[in-house]
Scaffold this motif. Sequence first.
Motif, PDB file in Angstrom:
ATOM      1  N   MET A   1       0.555   9.758 -16.402  1.00  0.00           N
ATOM      2  CA  MET A   1       0.237   9.101 -15.142  1.00  0.00           C
ATOM      3  C   MET A   1      -0.503   7.806 -15.463  1.00  0.00           C
ATOM      4  O   MET A   1      -1.549   7.839 -16.115  1.00  0.00           O
ATOM      5  N   TYR A   2       0.060   6.700 -15.021  1.00  0.00           N
ATOM      6  CA  TYR A   2      -0.575   5.410 -15.238  1.00  0.00           C
ATOM      7  C   TYR A   2      -1.569   5.130 -14.121  1.00  0.00           C
ATOM      8  O   TYR A   2      -1.344   5.487 -12.966  1.00  0.00           O
ATOM      9  N   SER A   3      -2.623   4.449 -14.456  1.00  0.00           N
ATOM     10  CA  SER A   3      -3.611   4.104 -13.438  1.00  0.00           C
ATOM     11  C   SER A   3      -3.054   2.993 -12.538  1.00  0.00           C
ATOM     12  O   SER A   3      -2.245   2.180 -12.977  1.00  0.00           O
ATOM     13  N   PRO A   4      -3.491   2.958 -11.289  1.00  0.00           N
ATOM     14  CA  PRO A   4      -3.021   1.896 -10.381  1.00  0.00           C
ATOM     15  C   PRO A   4      -3.338   0.497 -10.915  1.00  0.00           C
ATOM     16  O   PRO A   4      -2.562  -0.436 -10.717  1.00  0.00           O
ATOM     17  N   LYS A   5      -4.437   0.348 -11.599  1.00  0.00           N
ATOM     18  CA  LYS A   5      -4.800  -0.950 -12.171  1.00  0.00           C
ATOM     19  C   LYS A   5      -3.757  -1.383 -13.206  1.00  0.00           C
ATOM     20  O   LYS A   5      -3.332  -2.539 -13.243  1.00  0.00           O
ATOM     21  N   TYR A   6      -3.314  -0.437 -14.039  1.00  0.00           N
ATOM     22  CA  TYR A   6      -2.310  -0.731 -15.062  1.00  0.00           C
ATOM     23  C   TYR A   6      -0.970  -1.091 -14.413  1.00  0.00           C
ATOM     24  O   TYR A   6      -0.311  -2.050 -14.803  1.00  0.00           O
TER      25      TYR A   6
END
Length: 177
Positions: free
Chosen positions: A140-145
């Motif tokens: 799961m990628y962070s929203p910032k990334y």
Amino acid sequence: MDSSGSTVLYLSRQLRERASGARESLFSLENLKADGKQLRFYTGFSSYERFTAFLDFVMGDPALCAARLRGGSSEAVVAAGPQTTLSREDQLFLVLIRLRLGLLLQDLAYRFRVSESTVSRLWLSWTELIHARLMQMPIMYSPKYVDAFHPKRAVLHQGVPLVLLECTDLHFEVPSR
């Protein structure tokens, strides 16, 4: 007969003392787990508890472990002589040392007092097992990334949003001569 019996007892006691002294000087996780600095240097884990948590995760799928790790019981698989065995912890420790420090197979064989072919077999089977277990984890990628790498241009085509990606595929051919 009494003197030969006492000689045998004396020699067996000396042999046991030397064997226990040799075990204490072995390069193993058991000897390094109390020292967090050395454990972090060799494995990257800050504590023994984190190391064992990772080992439990990797060993969490018994069917996968049985397919990837060859050997007998769960504690002693690899024989390196008549009485010396590597535990699952030491096997993983060996693999993590190679991953972290890039030590040669021969160096690890000397350190753990096993054959080079044993180290090679452990390396292959454990890296396959670790790879298979880590591939089971969703990423799961962070929203910032995602926002940082989100494409800058979108086009509507017949009501369907399309994203334009800039991709480059380089192909080099080398003459066979």
